[in-house]
Design a protein around this motif. Structure first.
Motif, PDB file in Angstrom:
ATOM      1  N   ALA A 227       0.816  -1.230   0.000  1.00  0.00           N
ATOM      2  CA  ALA A 227       0.000   0.000   0.000  1.00  0.00           C
ATOM      3  C   ALA A 227       0.842   1.270   0.000  1.00  0.00           C
ATOM      4  N   THR A 228       2.115   1.163   0.383  1.00  0.00           N
ATOM      5  CA  THR A 228       2.981   2.345   0.350  1.00  0.00           C
ATOM      6  C   THR A 228       3.774   2.412  -0.959  1.00  0.00           C
ATOM      7  N   GLY A 229       3.583   1.436  -1.836  1.00  0.00           N
ATOM      8  CA  GLY A 229       4.418   1.328  -3.033  1.00  0.00           C
ATOM      9  C   GLY A 229       3.808   1.976  -4.260  1.00  0.00           C
ATOM     10  N   ASN A 230       4.425   1.710  -5.392  1.00  0.00           N
ATOM     11  CA  ASN A 230       4.044   2.381  -6.644  1.00  0.00           C
ATOM     12  C   ASN A 230       2.599   2.087  -7.054  1.00  0.00           C
ATOM     13  N   ILE A 231       2.217   0.829  -7.044  1.00  0.00           N
ATOM     14  CA  ILE A 231       0.841   0.490  -7.445  1.00  0.00           C
ATOM     15  C   ILE A 231      -0.118   0.706  -6.278  1.00  0.00           C
TER      16      ILE A 231
ATOM     17  N   LEU B 173      -1.836  -2.426   3.751  1.00  0.00           N
ATOM     18  CA  LEU B 173      -0.820  -3.163   4.512  1.00  0.00           C
ATOM     19  C   LEU B 173       0.552  -2.522   4.343  1.00  0.00           C
ATOM     20  N   THR B 174       1.272  -2.441   5.450  1.00  0.00           N
ATOM     21  CA  THR B 174       2.672  -2.012   5.424  1.00  0.00           C
ATOM     22  C   THR B 174       3.420  -2.781   6.507  1.00  0.00           C
ATOM     23  N   ARG B 175       4.749  -2.866   6.359  1.00  0.00           N
ATOM     24  CA  ARG B 175       5.523  -3.496   7.426  1.00  0.00           C
ATOM     25  C   ARG B 175       5.775  -2.531   8.575  1.00  0.00           C
ATOM     26  N   ASP B 176       5.517  -1.236   8.361  1.00  0.00           N
ATOM     27  CA  ASP B 176       5.821  -0.250   9.400  1.00  0.00           C
ATOM     28  C   ASP B 176       4.789   0.875   9.359  1.00  0.00           C
TER      29      ASP B 176
ATOM     30  N   GLY C 282       1.882  -5.780   8.766  1.00  0.00           N
ATOM     31  CA  GLY C 282       2.037  -7.201   8.483  1.00  0.00           C
ATOM     32  C   GLY C 282       3.168  -7.390   7.493  1.00  0.00           C
ATOM     33  N   ASP C 283       3.655  -8.640   7.419  1.00  0.00           N
ATOM     34  CA  ASP C 283       4.791  -8.938   6.555  1.00  0.00           C
ATOM     35  C   ASP C 283       4.403 -10.091   5.632  1.00  0.00           C
ATOM     36  N   LEU C 284       4.455  -9.852   4.327  1.00  0.00           N
ATOM     37  CA  LEU C 284       4.033 -10.880   3.364  1.00  0.00           C
ATOM     38  C   LEU C 284       4.982 -12.077   3.340  1.00  0.00           C
ATOM     39  N   ALA C 285       6.146 -11.929   3.962  1.00  0.00           N
ATOM     40  CA  ALA C 285       7.066 -13.064   4.036  1.00  0.00           C
ATOM     41  C   ALA C 285       6.710 -13.975   5.211  1.00  0.00           C
TER      42      ALA C 285
ATOM     43  N   LEU D  77       0.597  -8.385  -3.951  1.00  0.00           N
ATOM     44  CA  LEU D  77       1.875  -8.373  -4.667  1.00  0.00           C
ATOM     45  C   LEU D  77       2.539  -9.727  -4.460  1.00  0.00           C
ATOM     46  N   SER D  78       3.396 -10.113  -5.412  1.00  0.00           N
ATOM     47  CA  SER D  78       4.114 -11.375  -5.216  1.00  0.00           C
ATOM     48  C   SER D  78       5.603 -11.097  -5.105  1.00  0.00           C
ATOM     49  N   GLY D  79       6.346 -12.134  -4.789  1.00  0.00           N
ATOM     50  CA  GLY D  79       7.801 -11.994  -4.743  1.00  0.00           C
ATOM     51  C   GLY D  79       8.369 -12.020  -3.337  1.00  0.00           C
ATOM     52  N   PHE D  80       7.551 -12.401  -2.343  1.00  0.00           N
ATOM     53  CA  PHE D  80       8.027 -12.374  -0.964  1.00  0.00           C
ATOM     54  C   PHE D  80       8.220 -13.769  -0.376  1.00  0.00           C
ATOM     55  N   GLY D  81       7.908 -14.792  -1.179  1.00  0.00           N
ATOM     56  CA  GLY D  81       8.287 -16.157  -0.808  1.00  0.00           C
ATOM     57  C   GLY D  81       7.274 -16.964  -0.018  1.00  0.00           C
TER      58      GLY D  81
ATOM     59  N   GLN E 111       7.537  -3.828 -17.652  1.00  0.00           N
ATOM     60  CA  GLN E 111       8.381  -2.995 -16.774  1.00  0.00           C
ATOM     61  C   GLN E 111       7.674  -1.677 -16.455  1.00  0.00           C
ATOM     62  N   PHE E 112       7.887  -1.201 -15.211  1.00  0.00           N
ATOM     63  CA  PHE E 112       7.193  -0.008 -14.744  1.00  0.00           C
ATOM     64  C   PHE E 112       7.958   1.259 -15.149  1.00  0.00           C
ATOM     65  N   ALA E 113       7.217   2.317 -15.483  1.00  0.00           N
ATOM     66  CA  ALA E 113       7.832   3.624 -15.718  1.00  0.00           C
ATOM     67  C   ALA E 113       8.624   4.063 -14.476  1.00  0.00           C
ATOM     68  N   SER E 114       8.139   3.672 -13.314  1.00  0.00           N
ATOM     69  CA  SER E 114       8.781   4.073 -12.055  1.00  0.00           C
ATOM     70  C   SER E 114      10.142   3.428 -11.847  1.00  0.00           C
ATOM     71  N   ASN E 115      10.520   2.432 -12.658  1.00  0.00           N
ATOM     72  CA  ASN E 115      11.874   1.881 -12.525  1.00  0.00           C
ATOM     73  C   ASN E 115      12.923   2.958 -12.805  1.00  0.00           C
ATOM     74  N   THR E 116      12.541   4.009 -13.530  1.00  0.00           N
ATOM     75  CA  THR E 116      13.503   5.080 -13.831  1.00  0.00           C
ATOM     76  C   THR E 116      13.861   5.880 -12.574  1.00  0.00           C
TER      77      THR E 116
HETATM   78  N1  LIG Z   1       9.125  -2.941 -11.261  1.00  0.00           N
HETATM   79  C1  LIG Z   1       8.773  -3.641 -12.336  1.00  0.00           C
HETATM   80  O1  LIG Z   1       9.161  -3.368 -13.489  1.00  0.00           O
HETATM   81  C2  LIG Z   1       7.831  -4.813 -12.163  1.00  0.00           C
HETATM   82  C3  LIG Z   1       7.381  -5.505 -13.300  1.00  0.00           C
HETATM   83  C4  LIG Z   1       6.469  -6.559 -13.128  1.00  0.00           C
HETATM   84  C5  LIG Z   1       6.023  -6.895 -11.838  1.00  0.00           C
HETATM   85  N2  LIG Z   1       6.502  -6.195 -10.757  1.00  0.00           N
HETATM   86  C6  LIG Z   1       5.979  -6.518  -9.396  1.00  0.00           C
HETATM   87  O2  LIG Z   1       5.249  -5.393  -8.939  1.00  0.00           O
HETATM   88  C7  LIG Z   1       5.311  -5.314  -7.518  1.00  0.00           C
HETATM   89  C8  LIG Z   1       5.672  -3.891  -7.097  1.00  0.00           C
HETATM   90  O3  LIG Z   1       6.968  -3.592  -7.536  1.00  0.00           O
HETATM   91  P1  LIG Z   1       7.641  -2.172  -7.357  1.00  0.00           P
HETATM   92  O4  LIG Z   1       9.018  -2.321  -7.922  1.00  0.00           O
HETATM   93  O5  LIG Z   1       6.772  -1.106  -7.925  1.00  0.00           O
HETATM   94  O6  LIG Z   1       7.735  -2.024  -5.768  1.00  0.00           O
HETATM   95  P2  LIG Z   1       7.031  -0.938  -4.815  1.00  0.00           P
HETATM   96  O7  LIG Z   1       5.570  -1.062  -4.971  1.00  0.00           O
HETATM   97  O8  LIG Z   1       7.597   0.404  -4.995  1.00  0.00           O
HETATM   98  O9  LIG Z   1       7.529  -1.353  -3.372  1.00  0.00           O
HETATM   99  C9  LIG Z   1       7.279  -2.534  -2.752  1.00  0.00           C
HETATM  100  C10 LIG Z   1       6.022  -2.492  -1.827  1.00  0.00           C
HETATM  101  O10 LIG Z   1       5.951  -3.767  -1.251  1.00  0.00           O
HETATM  102  C11 LIG Z   1       5.914  -3.643   0.162  1.00  0.00           C
HETATM  103  N3  LIG Z   1       6.722  -4.716   0.732  1.00  0.00           N
HETATM  104  C12 LIG Z   1       8.042  -4.992   0.506  1.00  0.00           C
HETATM  105  N4  LIG Z   1       8.408  -6.081   1.212  1.00  0.00           N
HETATM  106  C13 LIG Z   1       7.291  -6.487   1.885  1.00  0.00           C
HETATM  107  C14 LIG Z   1       7.024  -7.552   2.793  1.00  0.00           C
HETATM  108  N5  LIG Z   1       7.971  -8.442   3.162  1.00  0.00           N
HETATM  109  N6  LIG Z   1       5.776  -7.656   3.325  1.00  0.00           N
HETATM  110  C15 LIG Z   1       4.798  -6.759   2.997  1.00  0.00           C
HETATM  111  N7  LIG Z   1       4.992  -5.744   2.126  1.00  0.00           N
HETATM  112  C16 LIG Z   1       6.218  -5.614   1.597  1.00  0.00           C
HETATM  113  C17 LIG Z   1       6.439  -2.275   0.523  1.00  0.00           C
HETATM  114  O11 LIG Z   1       5.732  -1.855   1.670  1.00  0.00           O
HETATM  115  P3  LIG Z   1       6.354  -1.401   3.081  1.00  0.00           P
HETATM  116  O12 LIG Z   1       7.784  -0.996   2.831  1.00  0.00           O
HETATM  117  O13 LIG Z   1       5.474  -0.239   3.499  1.00  0.00           O
HETATM  118  O14 LIG Z   1       6.189  -2.587   3.954  1.00  0.00           O
HETATM  119  C18 LIG Z   1       6.057  -1.466  -0.708  1.00  0.00           C
HETATM  120  O15 LIG Z   1       4.743  -0.928  -0.544  1.00  0.00           O
HETATM  121  C19 LIG Z   1       6.293  -6.404  -7.074  1.00  0.00           C
HETATM  122  O16 LIG Z   1       5.547  -7.516  -6.638  1.00  0.00           O
HETATM  123  C20 LIG Z   1       7.061  -6.743  -8.348  1.00  0.00           C
HETATM  124  O17 LIG Z   1       7.507  -8.081  -8.348  1.00  0.00           O
HETATM  125  C21 LIG Z   1       7.382  -5.165 -10.894  1.00  0.00           C
END
Ligand SMILES: NC(=O)c1ccc[n+]([C@@H]2O[C@H](COP(=O)([O-])OP(=O)(O)OC[C@H]3O[C@@H](n4cnc5c(N)ncnc54)[C@H](OP(=O)(O)O)[C@@H]3O)[C@@H](O)[C@H]2O)c1
Length: 277
Positions: free
Chosen positions: A7-11, A30-33, A48-51, A69-73, A131-136
């Motif tokens: 919820a604190t991230g890009n999407i 949801l946020t970890r902090d 909460g922590d998605l891991a 979101l995925s990628g936390f195992g 890929q996200f525009a925000s990667n820049t």
């Molecule tokens: N970037 C790309 O090009 C791309 C492309 C395809 C798919 N994706 C997927 O899109 C998603 C978002 O990517 P992003 O790069 O834009 O990242 P993001 O949203 O800027 O940041 C990650 C977010 O995930 C949360 N987070 C991180 N670790 C966490 C944990 N252990 N438990 C709970 N929340 C956790 C963070 O919240 P807190 O810090 O507040 O806890 C933050 O809100 C990812 O799942 C990624 O795999 C990204």
């Protein structure tokens, strides 16, 4: 109740705004902090922590929809916990690499998570963004400190997506009928090269920014120091080292699902110009 992870991230932050404006069902982010998070008024914040699926009890309590979101195992455990507590529909953020580069480790992980969602017994919608525009934002410090971007594959155009458009599709999938059992490939409206992205950021931030193309080896050295060798290789393949038609394809899914055309990279740069000043 809709639970929004990341919820604190890009999407996620854009999705909270979308749901708030739409006056949708109660929303929890949801946020970890919780001390670092600030959400629109009326949106509950939960830690909460998605891991660690055990840490999500309070977050999942009363939730009927889950933006995940995925990628936390621990996705399989998180999905099992969601099902037990009464979640009915999951909108999962996977990745376009599942269809463009299925051999890469991150794509295989996303494939496994997609399977867990489909087998979960809950309704599901899968989003596969490119890929996200925000990667820049990775360039922000170098632009601020030196007015330069050093990047490989500077003239290869890919259809980068504004994260707010992923959020817009997620909002529709979470709040309107007809999106269960769907998998959506999501891209921006056109292909944009690194050089064009740098020019758009320069225009939006009002400062001169040089774009210097570097070779794969130099880029790999830099990236491997914080991403590790294997991930650096995968990222470089996706940036231009291993192109295929599917990665280059512009999809009109954002328009079809939301009724509004996907935002351009210029739009993203103008939304974030201040970060690069
Ligand atoms: N970037 C790309 O090009 C791309 C492309 C395809 C798919 N994706 C997927 O899109 C998603 C978002 O990517 P992003 O790069 O834009 O990242 P993001 O949203 O800027 O940041 C990650 C977010 O995930 C949360 N987070 C991180 N670790 C966490 C944990 N252990 N438990 C709970 N929340 C956790 C963070 O919240 P807190 O810090 O507040 O806890 C933050 O809100 C990812 O799942 C990624 O795999 C990204």
């Amino acid at each position: 109740m809709i639970l929004v992870t990341g919820a604190t991230g890009n999407i996620g932050s854009a999705l909270l705004r979308e749901l708030h404006l739409a006056g949708a069902a109660p929303v929890r982010g949801l946020t970890r902090d919780v001390r670092r998070a600030s959400f629109p008024e009326g949106i509950a914040v939960v830690e909460g922590d998605l891991a660690q699926a055990d840490s999500l009890k309070a977050a999942l309590e009363g939730a009927r929809s889950l933006f995940l979101l995925s990628g936390f195992g621990a996705e399989a455990e998180v999905l099992a916990a969601a099902r037990r507590t009464g979640v009915e529909h999951v909108v999962l953020v996977s990745s376009i690499t599942v269809q463009t580069h299925p051999h890469l480790p991150a794509a295989r992980e996303n494939q496994a998570v997609e399977k867990s969602v489909k087998d979960s017994g809950m309704a599901w919608t899968i989003l596969r963004p490119t890929q996200f525009a925000s990667n820049t934002l990775w360039w922000a410090q170098s632009i601020r400190d030196q007015g330069v971007v050093r990047a490989p594959y500077a003239d290869i155009g890919l259809p980068a997506i504004h994260p707010a458009d992923i959020a817009a599709v997620a909002r529709v999938a979470l709040t309107e009928p007809g999106h269960g059992g769907r998998t959506y490939a999501l891209t921006g409206p056109e292909r944009v090269t690194v050089r064009q992205q740098v020019a758009a950021i320069a225009a939006a931030s009002g400062r001169e920014v040089a774009c210097v193309e570097i070779g794969r080896e130099e880029a790999h050295r830099q990236m491997a120091s914080f991403l590790g060798e294997e991930t650096a290789d995968a990222v470089l393949d996706l940036m231009g080292g291993d192109l295929n038609d599917e990665l280059l394809t512009v999809h009109d899914t954002v328009l079809r699902v939301t009724g509004t055309a996907a935002r351009s990279f210029q739009q993203w740069a103008s939304d974030h110009g201040a970060v690069f000043r």
